[in-house]
Enzyme design. Structure first.
Site, PDB file in Angstrom:
ATOM      1  N   SER A  39      12.946 -35.657  -3.009  1.00  0.00           N
ATOM      2  CA  SER A  39      12.659 -36.004  -1.458  1.00  0.00           C
ATOM      3  C   SER A  39      11.271 -35.857  -1.173  1.00  0.00           C
ATOM      4  CB  SER A  39      13.525 -35.287  -0.568  1.00  0.00           C
ATOM      5  OG  SER A  39      13.745 -35.912   0.646  1.00  0.00           O
ATOM      6  N   ASP A 162      18.466 -40.412  -1.796  1.00  0.00           N
ATOM      7  CA  ASP A 162      17.613 -39.225  -1.871  1.00  0.00           C
ATOM      8  C   ASP A 162      18.163 -38.394  -2.845  1.00  0.00           C
ATOM      9  OD1 ASP A 162      17.116 -36.250  -1.023  1.00  0.00           O
ATOM     10  OD2 ASP A 162      16.104 -37.495   0.548  1.00  0.00           O
TER      11      ASP A 162
END
Length: 298
Positions: A39, A162
Site C-alpha cells: 500500500s 490493497d
C-alpha cells in the site's frame, strides 16, 4: 561504514508518509539492498527504489497536485488545495495512472536501481500477489486500492486490491529481496487490550464521521492486529514503530509533519538497537499483547 539492510514497509493510508522520514534516517547508516512494500509502503518504497531521495519524495508529497498519488483511493480529501483540472480527473483511472506514470517515467521494476516487490491481493484467486516485474506505476497502483471504498485495479486476469488485506506488514516475503539484515517499519494504529464498560443511553450529541473515513479507520485498526501477528511470525532485526497518533488517517497534506515524526521515530529506534535485548523485549511485549487478546476471545 554503512551496513546492508532490506526494508519491509507496511501500509497505513496517510500514516505511511512517515516512511519518508524513516528513509531519511536510515540512509545515513544503511545501504538499502531491497524493499518490500504494501500500500503506502509500496508507493514510498517504489519511488525510493526508483532512485529518488527521501527529500525528493517529500517534495512530491508536499506538492498539492502530486500529493494525490499518496491518497489511498485517489479521492480529493481537501479539494480547496487542489487545482480544478486535477479535481476533474481524480476519479478517472486513466488520469491517475498518467499522474503516477509521469512520476515513475515509465520505469519497469526489473530495471530499478534497487530490487523492489509490491504486495497486492487478487480477489479472483483469493491470494496475495508479489509484483517484482513490469510497470512500476501499475505495481504501486495495484497495491493501494482499499476495498469497499475504491474500485479494484484490474490488470489482465487479476483484480487487485490493497495488499494490506492479507499482509499489512509483509515480513513473510522478506526473502523476495536480497539482504541478511531486515528492518521493518509499521505505521498502523496500536492495538489495545483495554475495553470500556458503559451503560448505553441516547443522551448527548452523537459523533459522526464521513462514511469513507469510517471504512478506512476500521480497516486499518484490524490491519494493526494482523501486522503484529506478522511481526511475531517473522521477527525482523530492527523494528521501527512510526505511527503518529496525533494525526488522522487521511491527513495526506500533512506530509512534513509525518516526515518529521518518522525521522524522529527511526532515530530513536536506531539509538535503542544497541541496548541489550531491545528487540527481544519488543517481541515479548507483542507476544503478551496477542496472548491477552486471544484470551479475551475465549
Amino acid at each position: 561504514m554503512q551496513k546492508d539492510a532490506k526494508l519491509i514497509l507496511g501500509g497505513g493510508a496517510a500514516y505511511g508518509l512517515a516512511h519518508i522520514g524513516v528513509l531519511e534516517a536510515l540512509s545515513s547508516e544503511f545501504r538499502i539492498t531491497g524493499i518490500v512494500g504494501t500500500s503506502m509502503g509500496a508507493i514510498v518504497g517504489g519511488l525510493y527504489a526508483l532512485g529518488k531521495t527521501p527529500r525528493e519524495i517529500l517534495d512530491i508529497a508536499l506538492e498539492s497536485g502530486s500529493a494525490a498519488v499518496f491518497n489511498p483511493g485517489w479521492i480529493p480529501l481537501k479539494p480547496q488545495k487542489l487545482p480544478l483540472d486535477l479535481l476533474s480527473g481524480l476519479h478517472n483511472k486513466k488520469k491517475i495512472m498518467e499522474l503516477i506514470g509521469s512520476m515513475t517515467a515509465g520505469a519497469r521494476i526489473e530495471e530499478l536501481p534497487l530490487p523492489f516487490v509490491s504486495v497486492a491481493y487478487d480477489l479472483n484467486q483469493r491470494k496475495t500477489i508479489l509484483i517484482d516485474k513490469g510497470s512500476l506505476a501499475s505495481a504501486m497502483r495495484a497495491s493501494s486500492s482499499l476495498p469497499l471504498l475504491f474500485a479494484p485495479y484490474a490488470v489482465g486476469k487479476y483484480l487487485f486490491v490493497d495488499g494490506g488485506v492479507e499482509h499489512p506488514l509483509p515480513l513473510a516475503f522478506g526473502d523476495s529481496v536480497p539482504g541478511a539484515y531486515t528492518i521493518a517499519v509499521n505505521v498502523l494504529p496500536p492495538v489495545s487490550t483495554e475495553a470500556e464498560t458503559i451503560e448505553l443511553d441516547s443522551k448527548g450529541a452523537s459523533p459522526s464521521l464521513p462514511s469513507h473515513q469510517v471504512v478506512i479507520q476500521s480497516i486499518l485498526q484490524n490491519q494493526g492486529f494482523v501486522a503484529i501477528q506478522e511481526l511475531l511470525q517473522n521477527p525482523p532485526d530492527l523494528f521501527i514503530d512510526a505511527h503518529d497518533s496525533s494525526k488522522k488517517i487521511l491527513d495526506i497534506f500533512d506530509a512534513q509533519a509525518f516526515f518529521d515524526f518518522g525521522l524522529a521515530a527511526a532515530n530513536e529506534s536506531l539509538q535503542k538497537r544497541s541496548e541489550p535485548s531491545f528487540m527481544e523485549h519488543m517481541v515479548s511485549r507483542y507476544q503478551d499483547l496477542v496472548a491477552r487478546l486471544m484470551k479475551r476471545k475465549h
